[in-house]
Design a protein around this motif. Structure first.
Motif, PDB file in Angstrom:
ATOM      1  N   GLY A   1      83.825  23.439  51.587  1.00 44.83           N
ATOM      2  CA  GLY A   1      82.736  24.404  51.508  1.00 44.83           C
ATOM      3  C   GLY A   1      81.903  24.206  50.259  1.00 44.83           C
ATOM      4  O   GLY A   1      80.670  24.265  50.287  1.00 44.83           O
ATOM      5  N   TYR A   2      82.580  23.950  49.146  1.00 42.90           N
ATOM      6  CA  TYR A   2      81.877  23.707  47.881  1.00 42.90           C
ATOM      7  C   TYR A   2      81.035  22.436  47.973  1.00 42.90           C
ATOM      8  O   TYR A   2      79.864  22.405  47.564  1.00 42.90           O
ATOM      9  CB  TYR A   2      82.903  23.587  46.754  1.00 42.90           C
ATOM     10  N   ALA A   3      81.636  21.370  48.540  1.00 40.58           N
ATOM     11  CA  ALA A   3      80.931  20.099  48.669  1.00 40.58           C
ATOM     12  C   ALA A   3      79.732  20.212  49.608  1.00 40.58           C
ATOM     13  O   ALA A   3      78.700  19.566  49.391  1.00 40.58           O
ATOM     14  CB  ALA A   3      81.897  19.023  49.175  1.00 40.58           C
ATOM     15  N   PHE A   4      79.843  21.041  50.638  1.00 40.22           N
ATOM     16  CA  PHE A   4      78.722  21.238  51.557  1.00 40.22           C
ATOM     17  C   PHE A   4      77.530  21.832  50.802  1.00 40.22           C
ATOM     18  O   PHE A   4      76.390  21.426  51.002  1.00 40.22           O
ATOM     19  CB  PHE A   4      79.132  22.165  52.702  1.00 40.22           C
ATOM     20  N   GLY A   5      77.824  22.806  49.945  1.00 43.73           N
ATOM     21  CA  GLY A   5      76.751  23.381  49.145  1.00 43.73           C
ATOM     22  C   GLY A   5      76.078  22.352  48.259  1.00 43.73           C
ATOM     23  O   GLY A   5      74.853  22.330  48.112  1.00 43.73           O
ATOM     24  N   GLU A   6      76.879  21.455  47.677  1.00 43.83           N
ATOM     25  CA  GLU A   6      76.347  20.433  46.780  1.00 43.83           C
ATOM     26  C   GLU A   6      75.473  19.413  47.506  1.00 43.83           C
ATOM     27  O   GLU A   6      74.479  18.925  46.958  1.00 43.83           O
ATOM     28  CB  GLU A   6      77.491  19.685  46.093  1.00 43.83           C
ATOM     29  N   THR A   7      75.848  19.069  48.732  1.00 46.68           N
ATOM     30  CA  THR A   7      75.209  17.936  49.405  1.00 46.68           C
ATOM     31  C   THR A   7      74.164  18.314  50.447  1.00 46.68           C
ATOM     32  O   THR A   7      73.311  17.492  50.777  1.00 46.68           O
ATOM     33  CB  THR A   7      76.283  17.064  50.088  1.00 46.68           C
ATOM     34  N   THR A   8      74.225  19.517  50.976  1.00 45.94           N
ATOM     35  CA  THR A   8      73.265  19.892  52.007  1.00 45.94           C
ATOM     36  C   THR A   8      71.880  20.097  51.410  1.00 45.94           C
ATOM     37  O   THR A   8      71.734  20.421  50.232  1.00 45.94           O
ATOM     38  CB  THR A   8      73.705  21.169  52.745  1.00 45.94           C
ATOM     39  N   GLU A   9      70.855  19.915  52.207  1.00 49.22           N
ATOM     40  CA  GLU A   9      69.477  20.189  51.780  1.00 49.22           C
ATOM     41  C   GLU A   9      69.063  21.623  52.142  1.00 49.22           C
ATOM     42  O   GLU A   9      67.906  21.995  51.995  1.00 49.22           O
ATOM     43  CB  GLU A   9      68.524  19.194  52.457  1.00 49.22           C
ATOM     44  N   MET A  10      70.030  22.413  52.606  1.00 50.63           N
ATOM     45  CA  MET A  10      69.734  23.756  53.100  1.00 50.63           C
ATOM     46  C   MET A  10      69.401  24.735  51.976  1.00 50.63           C
ATOM     47  O   MET A  10      68.523  25.590  52.101  1.00 50.63           O
ATOM     48  CB  MET A  10      70.949  24.267  53.898  1.00 50.63           C
ATOM     49  N   PHE A  11      70.111  24.619  50.855  1.00 48.14           N
ATOM     50  CA  PHE A  11      69.929  25.557  49.744  1.00 48.14           C
ATOM     51  C   PHE A  11      69.135  24.887  48.625  1.00 48.14           C
ATOM     52  O   PHE A  11      69.470  23.782  48.195  1.00 48.14           O
ATOM     53  CB  PHE A  11      71.289  26.014  49.209  1.00 48.14           C
ATOM     54  N   HIS A  12      68.115  25.568  48.142  1.00 48.61           N
ATOM     55  CA  HIS A  12      67.277  25.029  47.075  1.00 48.61           C
ATOM     56  C   HIS A  12      67.425  25.816  45.773  1.00 48.61           C
ATOM     57  O   HIS A  12      66.792  25.505  44.781  1.00 48.61           O
ATOM     58  CB  HIS A  12      65.808  25.026  47.511  1.00 48.61           C
ATOM     59  N   THR A  13      68.265  26.860  45.804  1.00 46.10           N
ATOM     60  CA  THR A  13      68.461  27.694  44.625  1.00 46.10           C
ATOM     61  C   THR A  13      69.937  28.055  44.497  1.00 46.10           C
ATOM     62  O   THR A  13      70.597  28.373  45.487  1.00 46.10           O
ATOM     63  CB  THR A  13      67.639  28.998  44.722  1.00 46.10           C
ATOM     64  N   THR A  14      70.455  27.965  43.289  1.00 51.42           N
ATOM     65  CA  THR A  14      71.759  28.560  42.990  1.00 51.42           C
ATOM     66  C   THR A  14      71.517  29.714  42.027  1.00 51.42           C
ATOM     67  O   THR A  14      70.434  29.842  41.450  1.00 51.42           O
ATOM     68  CB  THR A  14      72.727  27.539  42.357  1.00 51.42           C
ATOM     69  N   TYR A  15      72.541  30.546  41.863  1.00 56.67           N
ATOM     70  CA  TYR A  15      72.349  31.780  41.097  1.00 56.67           C
ATOM     71  C   TYR A  15      73.399  31.895  40.001  1.00 56.67           C
ATOM     72  O   TYR A  15      74.563  31.537  40.204  1.00 56.67           O
ATOM     73  CB  TYR A  15      72.403  32.981  42.039  1.00 56.67           C
ATOM     74  N   ARG A  16      72.968  32.410  38.874  1.00 59.63           N
ATOM     75  CA  ARG A  16      73.849  32.519  37.726  1.00 59.63           C
ATOM     76  C   ARG A  16      73.857  33.963  37.225  1.00 59.63           C
ATOM     77  O   ARG A  16      72.801  34.529  36.933  1.00 59.63           O
ATOM     78  CB  ARG A  16      73.370  31.573  36.625  1.00 59.63           C
ATOM     79  N   VAL A  17      75.062  34.543  37.160  1.00 52.55           N
ATOM     80  CA  VAL A  17      75.238  35.890  36.612  1.00 52.55           C
ATOM     81  C   VAL A  17      76.118  35.747  35.382  1.00 52.55           C
ATOM     82  O   VAL A  17      77.289  35.374  35.488  1.00 52.55           O
ATOM     83  CB  VAL A  17      75.887  36.842  37.638  1.00 52.55           C
ATOM     84  N   ALA A  18      75.562  36.009  34.224  1.00 54.52           N
ATOM     85  CA  ALA A  18      76.271  35.799  32.949  1.00 54.52           C
ATOM     86  C   ALA A  18      77.443  36.773  32.805  1.00 54.52           C
ATOM     87  O   ALA A  18      77.471  37.834  33.448  1.00 54.52           O
ATOM     88  CB  ALA A  18      75.302  35.972  31.784  1.00 54.52           C
ATOM     89  N   PRO A  19      78.411  36.435  31.972  1.00 51.47           N
ATOM     90  CA  PRO A  19      79.513  37.371  31.711  1.00 51.47           C
ATOM     91  C   PRO A  19      78.987  38.674  31.118  1.00 51.47           C
ATOM     92  O   PRO A  19      77.971  38.694  30.429  1.00 51.47           O
ATOM     93  CB  PRO A  19      80.385  36.613  30.705  1.00 51.47           C
ATOM     94  N   ALA A  20      79.688  39.744  31.388  1.00 54.30           N
ATOM     95  CA  ALA A  20      79.292  41.052  30.857  1.00 54.30           C
ATOM     96  C   ALA A  20      79.695  41.175  29.391  1.00 54.30           C
ATOM     97  O   ALA A  20      80.693  40.591  28.959  1.00 54.30           O
ATOM     98  CB  ALA A  20      79.937  42.163  31.673  1.00 54.30           C
ATOM     99  N   LYS A  21      78.925  41.912  28.640  1.00 54.60           N
ATOM    100  CA  LYS A  21      79.244  42.172  27.232  1.00 54.60           C
ATOM    101  C   LYS A  21      80.100  43.434  27.165  1.00 54.60           C
ATOM    102  O   LYS A  21      79.603  44.540  26.962  1.00 54.60           O
ATOM    103  CB  LYS A  21      77.959  42.318  26.418  1.00 54.60           C
ATOM    104  N   LEU A  22      81.378  43.259  27.365  1.00 50.37           N
ATOM    105  CA  LEU A  22      82.320  44.367  27.375  1.00 50.37           C
ATOM    106  C   LEU A  22      83.032  44.468  26.036  1.00 50.37           C
ATOM    107  O   LEU A  22      83.106  43.495  25.281  1.00 50.37           O
ATOM    108  CB  LEU A  22      83.340  44.181  28.500  1.00 50.37           C
ATOM    109  N   ALA A  23      83.572  45.643  25.773  1.00 50.71           N
ATOM    110  CA  ALA A  23      84.301  45.845  24.518  1.00 50.71           C
ATOM    111  C   ALA A  23      85.504  44.905  24.455  1.00 50.71           C
ATOM    112  O   ALA A  23      86.137  44.626  25.489  1.00 50.71           O
ATOM    113  CB  ALA A  23      84.761  47.292  24.418  1.00 50.71           C
ATOM    114  N   PRO A  24      85.846  44.392  23.269  1.00 51.99           N
ATOM    115  CA  PRO A  24      86.994  43.489  23.144  1.00 51.99           C
ATOM    116  C   PRO A  24      88.273  44.170  23.599  1.00 51.99           C
ATOM    117  O   PRO A  24      88.454  45.372  23.431  1.00 51.99           O
ATOM    118  CB  PRO A  24      87.037  43.181  21.639  1.00 51.99           C
ATOM    119  N   GLY A  25      89.156  43.403  24.193  1.00 48.37           N
ATOM    120  CA  GLY A  25      90.424  43.953  24.655  1.00 48.37           C
ATOM    121  C   GLY A  25      91.003  43.125  25.770  1.00 48.37           C
ATOM    122  O   GLY A  25      90.433  42.115  26.178  1.00 48.37           O
ATOM    123  N   THR A  26      92.150  43.540  26.269  1.00 45.75           N
ATOM    124  CA  THR A  26      92.797  42.871  27.393  1.00 45.75           C
ATOM    125  C   THR A  26      92.427  43.598  28.674  1.00 45.75           C
ATOM    126  O   THR A  26      92.680  44.795  28.804  1.00 45.75           O
ATOM    127  CB  THR A  26      94.333  42.859  27.229  1.00 45.75           C
TER     128      THR A  26
END
Length: 356
Positions: A216-241
């Motif tokens: 599935g991952y390789a299909f995304g990489e090689t197909t001409e179907m998708f022209h955009t990928t999306y990036r959601v950065a990590p949240a700025k949460l308070a330090p902790g576990t």
């Protein structure tokens, strides 16, 4: 917004987003809960804030491909703190016509719709109540539709493995998951490790699921179907576990703490029913805290055991969902009449007979 070129020489536009809501939907046997939970785990490891909403069918394994049998999992992940799983999905992954029909009404215009086109057979379309094929009649033109032959591609990826066609079909949810990992720039590693831990004793099953995910991952990489990928950065949460936890798991932990604070033994009698079963599974792992769990033969026996435990001085608990609560009603009346403390949890599952 930036444009990058991958090692496959395909220009892919990368769009930065603050929040994304995805809904996986398919037949109750398509593994949508597992797919959604694995994407959720990966988003948590990445550092996003997350909120989820599993959607279980009200029926007990309704006929495959039917509307009542549709199962879904919605998750929202964000680069900032969030409190809900979202009102509507930005992306709908529909594994069959029934999943499309029951969920597409909540997808806003312009939303992404990824469908398993192999499932749109005349028989499945008929089960879902379609007179024609929505992928061909123009009824989906207001959405960004991506038709992916998931079944065919997944079967091809698993060639050579000693598996039945039914076993192969059960892994197609991981193909869809792999595609979504690529689309949202997520690593496969947490899920690959989970597969190895889960199916280590069954090497063929483990290999099949890993192949499906990577395909599935390789299909995304090689197909001409998708022209955009999306990036959601990590949240700025308070330090902790931090810990990725479900509502049922949190409920089970709360029960253990309550029993300890009350100085009472916790006795939990339950009959397996989705989506309440996870409380039983979780409490069964806390024997070291003196927790006693009993899997009863039916709902009435389950609540009866909890009432008996209460009579003996323990903290008697039971849980159910939807119709199981109706079955417990007479015993609940007994506990009220004899004034015995009893905790009954209703992990709601909407249905035509019992509602919410």
């Amino acid at each position: 917004m930036t444009t990058e070129t991958t090692d496959t020489h395909k220009d892919v536009e990368v769009q930065e987003l603050e929040r994304v809501t995805i809904r996986f939907a398919g037949d109750s046997g398509d593994g949508m809960q597992l797919t959604g939970s694995q994407f959720t785990r990966t988003a948590a490891v990445f550092g996003n804030d997350i909120s989820t909403l599993p959607d279980f069918p009200a029926e007990i394994r309704a006929p495959a491909g039917s509307l009542p049998g549709v199962s879904g999992f919605q998750l929202s992940f964000s680069s900032s703190e969030i409190y809900t799983p979202g009102d509507e999905p930005d992306v709908l992954v529909a594994m069959n016509p029934a999943a499309l029909r029951t969920n597409v009404g909540e997808l806003p215009a312009g939303g992404a719709l990824i469908v398993n086109s192999d499932a749109f057979t005349p028989n499945n379309l008929k089960k879902a109540g379609y007179e024609g094929n929505p992928l061909q009649d123009g009824s989906l033109k207001k959405y960004n539709v991506f038709e992916v032959p998931i079944g065919t591609l997944n079967t091809r990826a698993l060639e050579g493995l000693d598996m039945t066609s039914k076993q192969i079909d059960l892994t197609k949810n991981f193909f869809a998951l792999g595609l979504m990992f690529w689309l949202y720039e997520r690593s496969m590693e947490p899920t690959l490790r989970w597969i190895q831990d889960k199916f280590g004793a069954k090497p063929v099953i483990a290999e099949a699921n890993m192949r499906a995910l990577k395909a599935g991952y390789a299909f995304g990489e090689t197909t001409e179907m998708f022209h955009t990928t999306y990036r959601v950065a990590p949240a700025k949460l308070a330090p902790g576990t931090y810990r990725n936890i479900t509502g049922n798991e949190a409920t089970a932990l709360g029960f253990v703490v309550a029993a300890k604070k009350a100085g009472r033994d916790l006795v939990y009698g339950s009959y397996p029913i989705t989506p309440a079963s996870d409380i039983l599974h979780q409490l069964a792992t806390y024997k070291n805290f003196g927790v006693k769990t009993f899997q009863a033969e039916d709902e009435i026996a389950a609540i009866g055991s909890a009432i008996g435990a209460s009579y003996g001085g323990a903290l008697g608990m039971t849980a159910s969902s939807g119709p199981g609560i109706a079955l417990k009603s007479e015993a609940m009346n007994l506990a009220v009449m004899v004034e015995l403390p009893l905790i009954v949890i209703d992990v709601q599952r909407a249905g035509p007979s019992t509602g919410m």
